[in-house]
Design an enzyme around this catalytic site. Structure first.
Site, PDB file in Angstrom:
ATOM      1  N   LYS A 140     -62.432-112.688 -61.304  1.00 44.09           N
ATOM      2  CA  LYS A 140     -61.478-111.588 -61.138  1.00 44.09           C
ATOM      3  C   LYS A 140     -62.259-110.328 -60.810  1.00 44.09           C
ATOM      4  O   LYS A 140     -63.445-110.229 -61.139  1.00 44.09           O
ATOM      5  CB  LYS A 140     -60.700-111.372 -62.436  1.00 44.09           C
ATOM      6  CG  LYS A 140     -59.413-110.598 -62.267  1.00 44.09           C
ATOM      7  CD  LYS A 140     -58.255-111.440 -61.790  1.00 44.09           C
ATOM      8  CE  LYS A 140     -57.054-110.593 -61.446  1.00 44.09           C
ATOM      9  NZ  LYS A 140     -55.860-111.395 -61.163  1.00 44.09           N
ATOM     10  N   GLY A 179     -55.341-110.843 -53.806  1.00 42.51           N
ATOM     11  CA  GLY A 179     -54.712-109.606 -54.269  1.00 42.51           C
ATOM     12  C   GLY A 179     -54.329-109.665 -55.742  1.00 42.51           C
ATOM     13  O   GLY A 179     -54.415-110.701 -56.393  1.00 42.51           O
ATOM     14  N   ASP A 180     -53.942-108.531 -56.260  1.00 34.99           N
ATOM     15  CA  ASP A 180     -53.372-108.411 -57.609  1.00 34.99           C
ATOM     16  C   ASP A 180     -52.688-107.045 -57.623  1.00 34.99           C
ATOM     17  O   ASP A 180     -52.341-106.533 -56.544  1.00 34.99           O
ATOM     18  CB  ASP A 180     -54.478-108.526 -58.681  1.00 34.99           C
ATOM     19  CG  ASP A 180     -53.924-108.652 -60.099  1.00 34.99           C
ATOM     20  OD1 ASP A 180     -53.437-109.729 -60.449  1.00 34.99           O
ATOM     21  OD2 ASP A 180     -53.948-107.666 -60.868  1.00 34.99           O
ATOM     22  N   ASN A 255     -45.013-107.226 -56.141  1.00 33.95           N
ATOM     23  CA  ASN A 255     -45.000-108.524 -55.472  1.00 33.95           C
ATOM     24  C   ASN A 255     -44.405-109.633 -56.342  1.00 33.95           C
ATOM     25  O   ASN A 255     -43.497-110.357 -55.915  1.00 33.95           O
ATOM     26  CB  ASN A 255     -46.427-108.882 -55.052  1.00 33.95           C
ATOM     27  CG  ASN A 255     -46.528-110.283 -54.499  1.00 33.95           C
ATOM     28  OD1 ASN A 255     -46.964-111.188 -55.178  1.00 33.95           O
ATOM     29  ND2 ASN A 255     -46.057-110.485 -53.273  1.00 33.95           N
TER      30      ASN A 255
HETATM   31  P1  NAP Z   1     -47.940-105.000 -57.846  1.00 37.16           P
HETATM   32  O1  NAP Z   1     -47.354-105.544 -56.598  1.00 37.16           O
HETATM   33  O2  NAP Z   1     -48.935-103.899 -57.769  1.00 37.16           O
HETATM   34  O3  NAP Z   1     -46.734-104.563 -58.788  1.00 37.16           O
HETATM   35  C1  NAP Z   1     -46.907-104.163 -60.118  1.00 37.16           C
HETATM   36  C2  NAP Z   1     -45.583-103.654 -60.598  1.00 37.16           C
HETATM   37  O4  NAP Z   1     -45.623-103.439 -62.010  1.00 37.16           O
HETATM   38  C3  NAP Z   1     -45.199-102.304 -59.978  1.00 37.16           C
HETATM   39  O5  NAP Z   1     -43.822-102.257 -59.842  1.00 37.16           O
HETATM   40  C4  NAP Z   1     -45.699-101.312 -61.041  1.00 37.16           C
HETATM   41  O6  NAP Z   1     -45.072-100.062 -61.003  1.00 37.16           O
HETATM   42  C5  NAP Z   1     -45.276-102.067 -62.264  1.00 37.16           C
HETATM   43  N1  NAP Z   1     -45.972-101.611 -63.448  1.00 37.16           N
HETATM   44  C6  NAP Z   1     -47.279-101.386 -63.634  1.00 37.16           C
HETATM   45  N2  NAP Z   1     -47.501-100.974 -64.883  1.00 37.16           N
HETATM   46  C7  NAP Z   1     -46.295-100.968 -65.477  1.00 37.16           C
HETATM   47  C8  NAP Z   1     -45.835-100.651 -66.767  1.00 37.16           C
HETATM   48  N3  NAP Z   1     -46.693-100.246 -67.725  1.00 37.16           N
HETATM   49  N4  NAP Z   1     -44.528-100.794 -67.023  1.00 37.16           N
HETATM   50  C9  NAP Z   1     -43.654-101.189 -66.081  1.00 37.16           C
HETATM   51  N5  NAP Z   1     -44.028-101.482 -64.836  1.00 37.16           N
HETATM   52  C10 NAP Z   1     -45.323-101.368 -64.553  1.00 37.16           C
HETATM   53  O7  NAP Z   1     -48.646-106.153 -58.706  1.00 37.16           O
HETATM   54  P2  NAP Z   1     -48.273-107.697 -58.769  1.00 37.16           P
HETATM   55  O8  NAP Z   1     -49.151-108.420 -57.817  1.00 37.16           O
HETATM   56  O9  NAP Z   1     -46.794-107.864 -58.694  1.00 37.16           O
HETATM   57  O10 NAP Z   1     -48.797-108.073 -60.231  1.00 37.16           O
HETATM   58  C11 NAP Z   1     -47.971-107.953 -61.394  1.00 37.16           C
HETATM   59  C12 NAP Z   1     -48.559-108.799 -62.504  1.00 37.16           C
HETATM   60  O11 NAP Z   1     -48.633-110.166 -62.090  1.00 37.16           O
HETATM   61  C13 NAP Z   1     -49.985-108.454 -62.940  1.00 37.16           C
HETATM   62  O12 NAP Z   1     -50.135-108.732 -64.318  1.00 37.16           O
HETATM   63  C14 NAP Z   1     -50.838-109.435 -62.140  1.00 37.16           C
HETATM   64  O13 NAP Z   1     -52.106-109.647 -62.721  1.00 37.16           O
HETATM   65  C15 NAP Z   1     -49.952-110.660 -62.234  1.00 37.16           C
HETATM   66  N6  NAP Z   1     -50.211-111.698 -61.216  1.00 37.16           N
HETATM   67  C16 NAP Z   1     -50.110-111.409 -59.888  1.00 37.16           C
HETATM   68  C17 NAP Z   1     -50.311-112.415 -58.967  1.00 37.16           C
HETATM   69  C18 NAP Z   1     -50.134-112.176 -57.494  1.00 37.16           C
HETATM   70  O14 NAP Z   1     -50.168-113.152 -56.744  1.00 37.16           O
HETATM   71  N7  NAP Z   1     -49.908-110.958 -57.038  1.00 37.16           N
HETATM   72  C19 NAP Z   1     -50.645-113.705 -59.397  1.00 37.16           C
HETATM   73  C20 NAP Z   1     -50.710-113.974 -60.752  1.00 37.16           C
HETATM   74  C21 NAP Z   1     -50.481-112.954 -61.659  1.00 37.16           C
HETATM   75  P3  NAP Z   1     -45.790 -98.783 -60.334  1.00 37.16           P
HETATM   76  O15 NAP Z   1     -45.546 -98.952 -58.875  1.00 37.16           O
HETATM   77  O16 NAP Z   1     -45.104 -97.626 -60.942  1.00 37.16           O
HETATM   78  O17 NAP Z   1     -47.246 -98.846 -60.718  1.00 37.16           O
END
Ligand code: NAP
Length: 460
Positions: A140, A179-180, A255
């Protein structure tokens, strides 16, 4: 003569002592890395029965080795903002474990990124990647860079600087980032361009989550969210339930959240609330996903803007209060530790049937305990959100074969992988004496494959 029961008790006691000893040393050797401690504790607590059954794991020092990253890289990321001012951020890559394949795991751009966050995510990734059944190790990375409010040119300059160091340590057979939070196809594109320029060769498999025109996989964007819902669908099916007619709350609007909402709606659920880090929106008749997608994916706006177009919906300026909205199915898809004990109890009191962790470690250990002791179907992150990395591995496979599968082909493979992960985790929960405990089942199933490979490869 000792009875069998006594022998088993003493083996369990020995395993418990082994776990406690290694966990104490993790805390001592990694002070202040609280998220990392939490992730290790969650896994270790599940492993006692498997360590008691098979002494080769302690004999080979597997716990001591699996908590120590094979390599931690920390580096300076200097860049120039639009005002001509020099900025410096800190970049990280944790190459945690390569027993079953090249390191694989996302890159996170968020001001909260530090060694503890990257290590907790990398540690979880080892077991998640193992559960997918694909040949990928755990890693990571990220940077304490805040993409919010930055221009496209600033994002590009920052990302290129980040890759000019990271690029020395990765490769299609070495370490494959994706990505993440804060890193989507745009950032992956800039990273890929920079890496290609540095290396002077077209190495498509070095990054996943790429745009389709230059080696990305169809359905990668949807994979984590869809996979989350496919997993929860399996949990519900076992109890004779479905998404149909159920009220769903999904935190975040990034995402994972957007595509979890999309699939939940396709399967007949009513998504009544979602959030960003400022607050949440609520409409008991169901949210309009087209508006959310446009606001977040195209216009890059805050979720509060939604109510201007849908005045019957409410905006509440407190993102954690989303868990006070009554629902049957809760999908935390935002960030770590977003559900604490209080909010877990609130969800239980409001009649939640199932919780599926789309985000990484979104529930505190106390919250997980509340769900598990109140009969809630609970799907842990490393199993539930593994669909993203699984499709990343399918992207690597397509890159190696120099071909692309259709959306439906990838989606069908994703569904099958999520079914397998559910079954493998459930079977392990039965085999190790706690039927239906998917936290224990996922941890044990993920661990065994990696630990066995480590033993086979010797102490290296
Ligand atoms: P992302 O596209 O950057 O979206 C994150 C979302 O969560 C945004 O809407 C953000 O809001 C919101 N957020 C962040 N901190 C928050 C909080 N304290 N309370 C409420 N909302 C909050 O990221 P993502 O890829 O969807 O990832 C989300 C989670 O899934 C993470 O834990 C990541 O590690 C996990 N994940 C992602 C993937 C993947 O393929 N992308 C795979 C496995 C796991 P703001 O815009 O206001 O910051």
């Amino acid at each position: 003569m000792e009875t069998l029961e006594k022998v088993l008790d003493s083996k369990t006691e020995e395993a418990r002592l082994y776990v406690d000893r290694v966990f104490s040393s993790v805390k001592e050797r990694n002070p202040n890395e609280y998220e990392f401690h939490q992730a290790v504790k969650e896994v270790f607590d599940s492993l006692v029965p498997v360590l008691a059954k098979d002494p080769s794991y302690s004999k080979n020092g597997i716990l001591e080795r699996i908590v120590e990253p094979e390599r931690v890289i920390s580096f300076q990321v200097p860049w120039v903002d639009d005002h001509g001012t020099v900025q410096v951020n800190r970049g990280f890559r944790v190459q945690f474990n390569s027993a079953i394949g090249p390191y694989k795991g996302g890159i996170r751009f968020h001001p909260s990124v530090n060694t503890s966050i990257v290590k907790f995510l990398g540690f979880e990734q080892i077991f998640k990647n193992s559960l997918t059944g694909q040949p990928i190790g755990g890693g990571k990375g990220g940077a304490d860079f805040d993409p919010k409010g930055k221009s496209d040119a600033e994002i590009m300059r920052f990302t290129q600087s980040f890759m000019s160091e990271l690029g020395k340590h990765i490769g299609a057979d070495t370490d494959v980032p994706a990505g993440d939070i804060g890193v989507s196809a745009r950032e992956i594109g800039y990273m890929f361009g920079q890496y290609k320029k540095m290396r002077g060769q077209y190495e498509a498999g070095v990054l996943t989550g790429k745009g389709f025109s230059y080696g990305g996989s169809l359905a990668r964007k949807e994979a984590t969210g869809y996979g989350t819902v496919y997993f929860v669908e399996e949990m519900l099916k076992d109890k004779g339930l479905t998404f149909q007619g159920n009220t769903v709350v999904v935190s975040g609007s990034g995402n994972v959240s957007i595509y979890a909402m999309e699939k939940a709606i396709q399967l007949g659920g009513t998504v009544v609330a979602c959030s960003d880090s400022n607050g949440y929106i609520y409409d008991e008749a169901g949210l309009n996903l087209d508006t959310i997608k446009r606001l977040k994916e195209v216009e890059n706006k805050r979720i509060s803007e939604y109510v201007k177009e849908h005045p019957q919906a409410k905006y509440i300026n407190d993102c954690t209060a989303i868990w006070e909205v009554p629902c049957n199915i809760a999908l935390p898809c935002a960030t770590q530790n977003e559900i604490d004990e209080y909010h877990a109890k609130t969800l239980v009191n409001n009649g939640v049937l199932a919780v599926g962790e789309g985000a990484n470690m979104p529930s505190t250990l106390e919250a997980v305990h509340v769900f598990q002791t109140n009969g809630v179907l609970f799907g842990p992150a490393k199993a539930v959100n593994a669909g993203g990395v699984a499709v990343s591995a399918l992207e690597m496979a397509q890159n190696s074969m120099r071909l692309s599968w259709t959306f439906d082909e990838v989606d069908a493979k994703l569904q099958q992988i999520m079914k397998n992960i559910y079954k493998t985790s459930l079977d392990a929960s039965y085999e190790y004496g706690d039927p239906g405990n998917l936290v224990l089942g996922a941890n044990i199933a993920g661990f065994k494959k990696v630990a066995d490979a480590m033993i086979s490869q010797g102490v290296i």
